[in-house]
Design a protein around this motif. Structure first.
Motif, PDB file in Angstrom:
ATOM      1  N   LEU A   9       0.830  -1.202   0.000  1.00 53.50           N
ATOM      2  CA  LEU A   9       0.000   0.000   0.000  1.00 53.50           C
ATOM      3  C   LEU A   9       0.869   1.258   0.000  1.00 53.50           C
ATOM      4  CD1 LEU A   9      -2.789   1.300   0.154  1.00 53.50           C
ATOM      5  CD2 LEU A   9      -2.680   1.088   2.656  1.00 53.50           C
ATOM      6  N   ALA A  10       1.959   1.226   0.790  1.00 49.91           N
ATOM      7  CA  ALA A  10       2.855   2.387   0.857  1.00 49.91           C
ATOM      8  C   ALA A  10       3.516   2.650  -0.486  1.00 49.91           C
ATOM      9  CB  ALA A  10       3.920   2.154   1.929  1.00 49.91           C
ATOM     10  N   VAL A  11       3.932   1.593  -1.155  1.00 49.02           N
ATOM     11  CA  VAL A  11       4.543   1.750  -2.475  1.00 49.02           C
ATOM     12  C   VAL A  11       3.544   2.330  -3.463  1.00 49.02           C
ATOM     13  CG1 VAL A  11       5.512   0.511  -4.446  1.00 49.02           C
ATOM     14  CG2 VAL A  11       6.230  -0.074  -2.110  1.00 49.02           C
ATOM     15  N   THR A  12       2.295   1.804  -3.402  1.00 43.65           N
ATOM     16  CA  THR A  12       1.260   2.304  -4.317  1.00 43.65           C
ATOM     17  C   THR A  12       0.998   3.779  -4.094  1.00 43.65           C
ATOM     18  OG1 THR A  12       0.209   0.143  -4.358  1.00 43.65           O
ATOM     19  CG2 THR A  12      -1.122   2.018  -5.093  1.00 43.65           C
ATOM     20  N   ILE A  13       0.894   4.190  -2.816  1.00 41.44           N
ATOM     21  CA  ILE A  13       0.643   5.593  -2.493  1.00 41.44           C
ATOM     22  C   ILE A  13       1.782   6.467  -2.992  1.00 41.44           C
ATOM     23  CG2 ILE A  13       0.447   7.240  -0.596  1.00 41.44           C
ATOM     24  CD1 ILE A  13      -1.085   5.098   0.951  1.00 41.44           C
ATOM     25  N   SER A  14       3.030   6.001  -2.837  1.00 40.11           N
ATOM     26  CA  SER A  14       4.185   6.797  -3.256  1.00 40.11           C
ATOM     27  C   SER A  14       4.213   6.996  -4.762  1.00 40.11           C
ATOM     28  CB  SER A  14       5.491   6.138  -2.793  1.00 40.11           C
ATOM     29  OG  SER A  14       5.708   4.930  -3.483  1.00 40.11           O
ATOM     30  N   LEU A  15       3.634   6.025  -5.506  1.00 39.73           N
ATOM     31  CA  LEU A  15       3.645   6.145  -6.958  1.00 39.73           C
ATOM     32  C   LEU A  15       2.661   7.190  -7.458  1.00 39.73           C
ATOM     33  CD1 LEU A  15       3.822   2.383  -8.045  1.00 39.73           C
ATOM     34  CD2 LEU A  15       5.628   4.107  -8.244  1.00 39.73           C
ATOM     35  N   PHE A  16       1.549   7.373  -6.707  1.00 36.71           N
ATOM     36  CA  PHE A  16       0.501   8.260  -7.199  1.00 36.71           C
ATOM     37  C   PHE A  16       0.391   9.536  -6.394  1.00 36.71           C
ATOM     38  CE2 PHE A  16      -0.691   4.065  -8.676  1.00 36.71           C
ATOM     39  CZ  PHE A  16      -0.986   4.304 -10.004  1.00 36.71           C
ATOM     40  N   ALA A  17       1.263   9.747  -5.415  1.00 37.70           N
ATOM     41  CA  ALA A  17       1.192  10.946  -4.595  1.00 37.70           C
ATOM     42  C   ALA A  17       2.342  11.868  -4.926  1.00 37.70           C
ATOM     43  CB  ALA A  17       1.238  10.560  -3.112  1.00 37.70           C
ATOM     44  N   GLY A  18       2.190  13.096  -4.437  1.00 32.46           N
ATOM     45  CA  GLY A  18       3.315  14.013  -4.517  1.00 32.46           C
ATOM     46  C   GLY A  18       3.212  15.071  -5.587  1.00 32.46           C
ATOM     47  N   GLU A  19       2.198  15.008  -6.481  1.00 37.58           N
ATOM     48  CA  GLU A  19       2.096  16.006  -7.529  1.00 37.58           C
ATOM     49  C   GLU A  19       0.674  16.524  -7.652  1.00 37.58           C
ATOM     50  OE1 GLU A  19       3.610  14.278 -11.103  1.00 37.58           O
ATOM     51  OE2 GLU A  19       5.696  14.730 -10.599  1.00 37.58           O
ATOM     52  N   GLY A  20       0.554  17.803  -7.914  1.00 36.62           N
ATOM     53  CA  GLY A  20      -0.727  18.434  -8.170  1.00 36.62           C
ATOM     54  C   GLY A  20      -0.628  19.263  -9.431  1.00 36.62           C
ATOM     55  N   LYS A  21      -1.588  20.160  -9.604  1.00 39.55           N
ATOM     56  CA  LYS A  21      -1.537  21.031 -10.770  1.00 39.55           C
ATOM     57  C   LYS A  21      -2.067  22.408 -10.413  1.00 39.55           C
ATOM     58  CE  LYS A  21      -5.940  19.332 -12.637  1.00 39.55           C
ATOM     59  NZ  LYS A  21      -6.609  18.688 -13.774  1.00 39.55           N
ATOM     60  N   ILE A  22      -1.677  23.389 -11.218  1.00 38.22           N
ATOM     61  CA  ILE A  22      -2.099  24.770 -11.038  1.00 38.22           C
ATOM     62  C   ILE A  22      -2.815  25.216 -12.303  1.00 38.22           C
ATOM     63  CG2 ILE A  22      -1.352  27.143 -10.615  1.00 38.22           C
ATOM     64  CD1 ILE A  22       1.121  26.034  -9.243  1.00 38.22           C
ATOM     65  N   VAL A  23      -4.001  25.778 -12.152  1.00 39.48           N
ATOM     66  CA  VAL A  23      -4.756  26.289 -13.290  1.00 39.48           C
ATOM     67  C   VAL A  23      -5.169  27.720 -12.995  1.00 39.48           C
ATOM     68  CG1 VAL A  23      -5.648  23.984 -13.818  1.00 39.48           C
ATOM     69  CG2 VAL A  23      -7.016  25.553 -12.437  1.00 39.48           C
ATOM     70  N   GLY A  24      -5.605  28.423 -14.002  1.00 41.61           N
ATOM     71  CA  GLY A  24      -6.080  29.781 -13.769  1.00 41.61           C
ATOM     72  C   GLY A  24      -6.264  30.542 -15.059  1.00 41.61           C
ATOM     73  N   LYS A  25      -6.467  31.842 -14.903  1.00 41.33           N
ATOM     74  CA  LYS A  25      -6.701  32.727 -16.040  1.00 41.33           C
ATOM     75  C   LYS A  25      -5.933  34.018 -15.816  1.00 41.33           C
ATOM     76  CE  LYS A  25     -10.492  34.316 -18.993  1.00 41.33           C
ATOM     77  NZ  LYS A  25     -11.960  34.266 -19.219  1.00 41.33           N
ATOM     78  N   VAL A  26      -5.346  34.559 -16.880  1.00 42.74           N
ATOM     79  CA  VAL A  26      -4.614  35.818 -16.820  1.00 42.74           C
ATOM     80  C   VAL A  26      -5.417  36.862 -17.595  1.00 42.74           C
ATOM     81  CG1 VAL A  26      -2.462  37.021 -17.304  1.00 42.74           C
ATOM     82  CG2 VAL A  26      -2.413  34.605 -16.660  1.00 42.74           C
ATOM     83  N   THR A  27      -5.739  37.980 -16.935  1.00 42.14           N
ATOM     84  CA  THR A  27      -6.572  39.003 -17.556  1.00 42.14           C
ATOM     85  C   THR A  27      -5.971  40.382 -17.358  1.00 42.14           C
ATOM     86  OG1 THR A  27      -7.901  39.174 -15.535  1.00 42.14           O
ATOM     87  CG2 THR A  27      -8.699  37.685 -17.248  1.00 42.14           C
ATOM     88  N   ASP A  28      -6.451  41.319 -18.154  1.00 45.07           N
ATOM     89  CA  ASP A  28      -6.115  42.738 -17.994  1.00 45.07           C
ATOM     90  C   ASP A  28      -6.850  43.248 -16.763  1.00 45.07           C
ATOM     91  OD1 ASP A  28      -6.602  45.678 -18.278  1.00 45.07           O
ATOM     92  OD2 ASP A  28      -5.427  45.425 -20.110  1.00 45.07           O
ATOM     93  N   ALA A  29      -6.127  43.841 -15.813  1.00 49.13           N
ATOM     94  CA  ALA A  29      -6.721  44.261 -14.548  1.00 49.13           C
ATOM     95  C   ALA A  29      -7.798  45.319 -14.741  1.00 49.13           C
ATOM     96  CB  ALA A  29      -5.636  44.786 -13.607  1.00 49.13           C
ATOM     97  N   GLU A  30      -7.655  46.117 -15.783  1.00 45.11           N
ATOM     98  CA  GLU A  30      -8.605  47.214 -15.989  1.00 45.11           C
ATOM     99  C   GLU A  30      -9.833  46.784 -16.779  1.00 45.11           C
ATOM    100  OE1 GLU A  30      -8.757  51.704 -17.975  1.00 45.11           O
ATOM    101  OE2 GLU A  30      -6.868  50.593 -17.853  1.00 45.11           O
ATOM    102  N   THR A  31      -9.620  46.033 -17.865  1.00 46.78           N
ATOM    103  CA  THR A  31     -10.733  45.690 -18.756  1.00 46.78           C
ATOM    104  C   THR A  31     -11.318  44.309 -18.499  1.00 46.78           C
ATOM    105  OG1 THR A  31      -9.304  44.713 -20.457  1.00 46.78           O
ATOM    106  CG2 THR A  31      -9.657  47.114 -20.539  1.00 46.78           C
TER     107      THR A  31
END
Length: 666
Positions: free
Chosen positions: A11-33
């Motif tokens: 179980l520990a080996v399995t968890i180590s294989l699939f743990a430890g990474e995530g992701k970052i998402v989002g949007k970049v916009t013009d602050a004024e418009t």
């Protein structure tokens, strides 16, 4: 070992294989418009992880190790913004939306402390969809991992509910990933068109002493290739025109003197990618115009509103660009709007810019739909320009399109003949290319060339601000037409030479003095740069020659003339309203006893040229590599008011990382 210990260890080996990474998402916009910013760079500080935003301003960074980070948002013309204390956890998605403030170079850096960074997601191995049609991610696996039903386990992709050879995905509208047994393959299916480029070869200077070509101030190739790279896609080789990469950037050349429309700068130094050779740098600077010297403009906006122009980075971006341009031209200028789809029509008759709201309302009413009668649109635009012609003024059509003409006069040769005939009336043609998937790059470049104008590619609003804002004077006001360059090399100094780029601008030597031969146009304040790689002569000898020229004396046989001069540079041009050319010349000398000192102009242009050669995988790239490009560009970044050179360095880094990731996965 007990059964319980075995289970726990597994179980520990399995968890180590699939743990430890995530992701970052989002949007970049013009602050004024609140408008999305296309092609903005989002990077994780102190890492090599990052992404570029897609056409809706979204981004996604995959495979982010657990931890707390600072996220940096960067975009030319905007201030770099940092979001601190962003927490990334295993199998969770962290959302970081970034608002950038325009005119970044005038204000201080912005720092934000992240709040509520975690969004609980389904913790199965399926990845949540984030803007599936327009996502910029790190590598092929990253793209496909964003799709529902696709599982990424230790770098291997699995498709739920389907055989692996039955599933395919479209990425950024440019390429297709087709799953097959044992992996995936790339498949091109888009209809973008690029003219084939056969690179200039080295020519022996005794038998080929003259190099003749038309100037080229187009910059479309660079911004178009940037679009590919920001979408994590390697661009087609023939999309890379080296001279347009070099001429995308301004260089610090002196202003012309004594009433001349140009200044001419020449340098010689060691070739960075071939230490045995020299690099010759030739720079031309066009005269700047004061407000009093700018002629009244009669402008016709010729806008493609066909169905292919629907996406956000096409007609919506065209409309924003035209509106922004109105703030940069004189209230005394006049604007007409012609549109074409299944047919062509006059949306707005010639209107003074002082009636700005009337023009804005006409632009707001535009919508995309129908087929593309480009030929009819061009005819109507010229007719409109002719009816409102300003004698002694600046009469110009500005065509904004993806180039997909398919109704009426639509083949390239017929369109070229039409434009060549119409330019005789004194009406110039500027072309702005937009969008992806069906961009007809070669066609648009040729039309602009034959229409006495220039070709630009607008991949985002900041590029529109560059072409139609910061550089509006050089975009609109021509100070010289049919500008041709001829370089005579001294075979006592140069054994052979190669012009870097300009393959589709080459002329015969006889064309240089032929005033009927069409060539390029130069706008006010424009800079034009050309580079030659030359093989120096090691030992001067009496070599059989073929021409009675400056450096080859006419004797029983032609012999190389011993001189410090390396070359004679000649430029021919016509005043915008004249048909007879004028000539300017300058020599370049090399004194072996003096060490060659080169400028930032020389170094930065050579860095840009190297990058283009690498993207083309040119046989002449020598020892070029991305690290040397970055180092050279950083050392010669110089004054960078709008951040274009800094963006170039970031683009090279992103390209290097992308290619390394592809190589690792292969």
């Amino acid at each position: 070992m007990s059964a319980l210990k075995t289970i726990l260890l597994s179980l520990a080996v399995t968890i180590s294989l699939f743990a430890g990474e995530g992701k970052i998402v989002g949007k970049v916009t013009d602050a004024e418009t609140g408008e999305p910013l296309i092609g903005a760079n989002v990077i994780i500080d102190n890492t090599k992880l990052g992404a570029a935003t897609s056409i809706d301003g979204t981004y996604i960074i995959l495979d982010v190790p657990e931890g707390t980070y600072t996220i940096i948002g960067k975009y030319i013309g905007y201030k770099e913004t940092k979001v601190k204390e962003v927490i990334v956890s295993s199998n969770l998605t962290t959302e970081v939306n970034i608002k950038l403030i325009a005119e970044a170079y005038q204000i201080d850096c912005i720092e934000i402390v992240s709040e509520k960074p975690l969004i609980n997601k389904n913790l199965t191995n399926s990845t949540t969809v984030v803007s599936p049609d327009n996502t910029s991610v790190r590598g092929v696996n990253g793209v496909v991992s964003t799709q529902s039903g696709v599982v990424n386990q230790n770098g291997n992709l699995h498709v739920r509910g389907s055989r692996s050879d039955n599933s395919g995905y479209i990425v950024n509208g440019v390429q297709e990933i087709q799953f097959q047994a044992g992996g995936y393959t790339w498949g091109n299916f888009n209809t973008e068109e690029y003219n084939t480029i056969v690179e200039n070869e080295f020519l022996e200077s005794m038998s080929n002493p003259l190099s003749t070509f038309s100037i080229d101030v187009d910059a479309a190739s660079y911004s178009n290739v940037r679009r590919f790279i920001n979408a994590n896609t390697i661009p087609p080789r023939d999309a890379v025109r080296v001279e347009e990469f070099i001429n995308y950037f301004d260089y610090d050349y002196p202003q012309p003197k004594d009433g001349s429309p140009f200044s001419i700068t020449t340098e010689i130094g060691e070739c960075p990618w071939n230490k045995d050779n020299y690099l010759i740098h030739i720079g031309i600077k066009g005269k700047e115009l004061s407000d009093n010297e700018k002629r009244q403009s009669n402008l016709v906006f010729l806008l493609d509103v066909s169905g292919s122009m629907t996406p956000e980075n096409k007609l919506p971006l065209v409309k924003r660009s035209m509106k922004m341009m109105l703030d940069k031209i004189s209230p005394n200028d006049k604007v007409s709007i012609v549109v074409y789809a299944g047919a062509a029509g006059l949306v707005l008759p010639s209107t003074y810019v002082s009636e700005k709201q009337k023009i804005l309302d006409a632009i707001d009413r535009l919508n995309a739909g129908g087929s593309t009668a480009g030929g009819a649109g061009i005819l109507l635009a010229y007719k409109t320009a002719e009816e409102n012609f300003i004698k002694g003024g600046n009469n110009r059509i500005i065509l904004a399109t993806d180039g997909d003409f398919n109704v009426g006069v639509s083949n390239t040769s017929d369109l070229v003949k039409l434009v060549e005939e119409k330019k005789k009336s004194g009406i110039y043609l500027t072309i702005l290319g937009f969008g992806m998937d069906n961009l007809k790059d070669g066609r648009l470049e040729e039309l602009a060339d034959k229409g006495n104008g220039n070709y630009y590619y607008i991949d985002n609003f900041m590029e529109a601000k560059k072409v139609l804002g910061h550089e509006i004077t050089s975009t609109l006001f021509t100070i010289a037409k049919d500008v041709k360059i001829q370089v005579e090399f001294n075979p006592a100094k140069v054994l052979s030479y190669r012009l870097i780029g300009y393959e589709n601008r080459m002329l015969k030597k006889e064309d240089f003095e032929d005033d009927k031969k069409d060539a390029g146009e130069l706008g006010a304040g424009h800079t034009v740069t050309a580079l030659y790689e030359v093989v120096p002569v090691k030992e001067v000898a009496a070599i059989q020659g073929y021409e009675n020229l400056r450096y080859q004396e006419h004797r029983l046989k032609y012999e190389a003339v011993s001189s410090k001069e390396v070359l004679l540079f000649s430029i021919r041009y016509k005043e915008p309203d004249e048909d007879t050319s004028k000539l300017l010349t300058k020599t370049l000398e090399l004194d072996p006893e003096n060490e060659m000192q080169v400028s930032e102009n020389f170094l930065f242009s050579s860095a840009v040229a190297q990058f283009a050669l690498l993207l083309r995988d040119s046989q002449f790239k020598g020892t070029s590599n991305f690290e040397s490009v970055i180092s050279l560009a950083e050392d010669s970044q110089g004054k960078d008011e709008f951040g274009y050179r800094e963006e170039f360095i970031t683009l090279v880094r992103n390209t290097k990382d992308m290619i390394e990731r592809i190589s690792i996965r292969q």
